[in-house]
Design a protein around this motif. Structure first.
Motif, short mmCIF file in Angstrom:
data_model
loop_
_atom_site.label_atom_id
_atom_site.label_comp_id
_atom_site.label_asym_id
_atom_site.label_seq_id
_atom_site.Cartn_x
_atom_site.Cartn_y
_atom_site.Cartn_z
N GLY A 82 -14.25 -1.59 2.93
CA GLY A 82 -13.03 -2.37 3.07
C GLY A 82 -11.94 -1.52 3.68
N MET A 83 -10.89 -2.18 4.12
CA MET A 83 -9.75 -1.45 4.66
C MET A 83 -8.49 -1.91 3.95
SD MET A 83 -8.75 -3.01 8.36
CE MET A 83 -7.29 -1.98 8.33
N PHE A 84 -7.49 -1.03 3.93
CA PHE A 84 -6.21 -1.35 3.31
C PHE A 84 -5.10 -0.73 4.14
CE2 PHE A 84 -2.61 -0.53 0.53
CZ PHE A 84 -2.43 -1.79 -0.03
N MET A 85 -4.10 -1.52 4.44
CA MET A 85 -2.99 -1.06 5.26
C MET A 85 -1.73 -1.77 4.77
SD MET A 85 -2.57 -1.61 9.39
CE MET A 85 -4.32 -1.28 9.60
N ALA A 86 -0.85 -1.04 4.09
CA ALA A 86 0.38 -1.63 3.56
C ALA A 86 1.44 -1.68 4.66
CB ALA A 86 0.88 -0.82 2.37
N LYS A 87 1.88 -2.88 4.98
CA LYS A 87 2.92 -3.09 5.99
C LYS A 87 3.68 -4.37 5.66
CE LYS A 87 0.96 -1.30 10.38
NZ LYS A 87 0.62 -1.73 11.75
N PRO A 88 4.94 -4.47 6.04
CA PRO A 88 5.59 -5.78 6.00
C PRO A 88 4.78 -6.77 6.84
CG PRO A 88 7.19 -4.05 6.44
CD PRO A 88 5.84 -3.41 6.53
N TYR A 97 -4.88 -7.33 12.23
CA TYR A 97 -5.49 -8.55 11.69
C TYR A 97 -6.98 -8.59 11.96
CZ TYR A 97 -6.43 -13.58 11.32
OH TYR A 97 -6.95 -14.81 10.99
N GLN A 98 -7.37 -8.28 13.19
CA GLN A 98 -8.79 -8.29 13.55
C GLN A 98 -9.57 -7.24 12.77
OE1 GLN A 98 -10.28 -10.59 15.23
NE2 GLN A 98 -8.42 -11.64 15.87
N ALA A 99 -8.95 -6.07 12.56
CA ALA A 99 -9.63 -5.01 11.80
C ALA A 99 -9.86 -5.45 10.36
CB ALA A 99 -8.80 -3.73 11.85
N TYR A 100 -8.85 -6.08 9.75
CA TYR A 100 -9.00 -6.59 8.39
C TYR A 100 -10.13 -7.61 8.32
CZ TYR A 100 -5.19 -4.91 5.33
OH TYR A 100 -4.38 -4.17 4.50
N LEU A 101 -10.12 -8.56 9.25
CA LEU A 101 -11.16 -9.60 9.23
C LEU A 101 -12.54 -9.00 9.42
CD1 LEU A 101 -9.63 -12.57 11.27
CD2 LEU A 101 -9.87 -12.36 8.80
N SER A 102 -12.66 -8.05 10.35
CA SER A 102 -13.97 -7.47 10.65
C SER A 102 -14.55 -6.74 9.44
CB SER A 102 -13.85 -6.51 11.83
OG SER A 102 -15.09 -5.88 12.09
N THR A 103 -13.75 -5.85 8.86
CA THR A 103 -14.27 -5.03 7.77
C THR A 103 -14.36 -5.79 6.46
OG1 THR A 103 -13.36 -3.04 8.81
CG2 THR A 103 -13.94 -2.90 6.48
N SER A 141 6.83 -3.35 -3.72
CA SER A 141 6.78 -1.95 -3.28
C SER A 141 5.53 -1.65 -2.45
CB SER A 141 6.84 -1.01 -4.48
OG SER A 141 5.78 -1.28 -5.38
N VAL A 142 4.57 -2.57 -2.47
CA VAL A 142 3.33 -2.39 -1.70
C VAL A 142 3.06 -3.68 -0.92
CG1 VAL A 142 0.90 -1.72 -1.76
CG2 VAL A 142 2.44 -0.91 -3.55
N PRO A 143 3.78 -3.91 0.19
CA PRO A 143 3.56 -5.14 0.96
C PRO A 143 2.20 -5.09 1.65
CG PRO A 143 5.07 -3.69 2.13
CD PRO A 143 4.81 -3.04 0.81
N ALA A 144 1.32 -6.01 1.28
CA ALA A 144 -0.05 -5.97 1.80
C ALA A 144 -0.65 -7.36 1.84
CB ALA A 144 -0.90 -5.03 0.93
N ALA A 145 0.03 -8.25 2.55
CA ALA A 145 -0.41 -9.65 2.57
C ALA A 145 -1.78 -9.83 3.19
CB ALA A 145 0.61 -10.51 3.32
N LEU A 146 -2.15 -8.97 4.15
CA LEU A 146 -3.48 -9.11 4.75
C LEU A 146 -4.58 -8.69 3.78
CD1 LEU A 146 -3.20 -8.13 8.52
CD2 LEU A 146 -3.14 -10.38 7.44
N ALA A 147 -4.27 -7.78 2.87
CA ALA A 147 -5.23 -7.45 1.81
C ALA A 147 -5.43 -8.67 0.91
CB ALA A 147 -4.75 -6.26 1.00
N SER A 148 -4.32 -9.33 0.57
CA SER A 148 -4.43 -10.54 -0.27
C SER A 148 -5.16 -11.65 0.47
CB SER A 148 -3.03 -11.01 -0.68
OG SER A 148 -2.41 -10.06 -1.52
#
Length: 239
Positions: A82-88, A97-103, A141-148
């Motif tokens: 899996g991947m994790f990247m905290a960003k607004p 987005y594509q990296a999140y979907l792929s992995t 403090s950990v914005p990570a909507a793509l993880a969610s």
């Protein structure tokens, strides 16, 4: 002997949680197929290494083919990659987005589809996926909507597949960790990350490993999202 001992496939197995899970299964005398993009061959004859990008369907094909050729069966699939990247949220790029979907999503899809096809025929098996506690308790403090977005989908799919396969002898579960002490978190950040958990510490790799091993042996548990997060999913806390 290969047809009598249990066999586990572990994705994202080159380091961190995945490496810990693979090692724990070997200590329990499982034969293991370990895959990740950067994994290197080892000296353990009972741990087969298959390099590849989990988001590529050919990696799943090669991994399961290799497992069956060498060991003759697959009892457990651990979707750890899996991947994790905290960003607004508005700072995420199309590439992010594509990296999140792929992995996170495509990797789960390809590996789990292969596993359930095989396990359904065997009449036994277990799929366990590593997700994240942020799905249930987002933190400002950990914005990570793509993880969610992606890991939340895996939690939902875990329950759906558990019901779909409940009568076949195949179980489907997930482990939902908090922030785990792995090489991706520099030591200087540990104190701040520990404070994000009600129990006041980060999780250890062993905490997640123990949860995976529990679920693998819990024959009457399916559709479970097991939180290993120091209390994060239980509610808010003040530090």
């Amino acid at each position: 002997m290969g047809t009598e001992r249990k066999v586990a496939i572990v994705t994202g197995a080159s380091q961190g949680i995945g490496a810990g899970i693979a090692k724990a299964f070997r200590q329990r005398n499982y034969e293991v197929v370990a895959t990740s993009r950067s994994i290197k061959p080892g000296v353990d004859a009972d741990m087969l290494v298959v390099p590849g990008d989990v988001g590529d369907s050919q990696t799943a094909q090669r991994t399961f083919s290799a497992a069956l050729e060498r060991f003759g069966r697959v009892d457990t699939l651990v979707n750890n990659a899996g991947m994790f990247m905290a960003k607004p949220f508005i700072a995420y790029t199309q590439a992010d987005y594509q990296a999140y979907l792929s992995t996170n999503v495509e990797g789960f899809f390809h590996m789990t589809q292969r596993a359930l096809e095989l396990m359904g025929k065997q009449g036994r098996g277990h799929v366990v996926t590593i997700t994240t506690s942020l799905v249930d308790q987002p933190m400002n403090s950990v914005p990570a909507a793509l993880a969610s977005l992606t890991k939340g989908a895996l939690n939902a799919a875990t329950k759906a597949l558990a019901i779909e396969y409940a009568s076949t002898g195949v179980r489907v579960n997930a482990v939902s960790p908090g922030i785990i002490k792995t090489p991706m978190h520099p030591p200087e950040a540990h104190q701040a990350l520990a404070a994000l958990h009600p129990m006041g510490r980060m999780g250890d790799i062993a905490d997640v490993v123990d949860a995976v091993l529990y679920l693998d042996g819990a024959g009457f548990v399916t559709g479970e999202i097991l939180h290993v997060d120091g209390g994060q999913s239980a509610g808010h806390h003040r530090t």
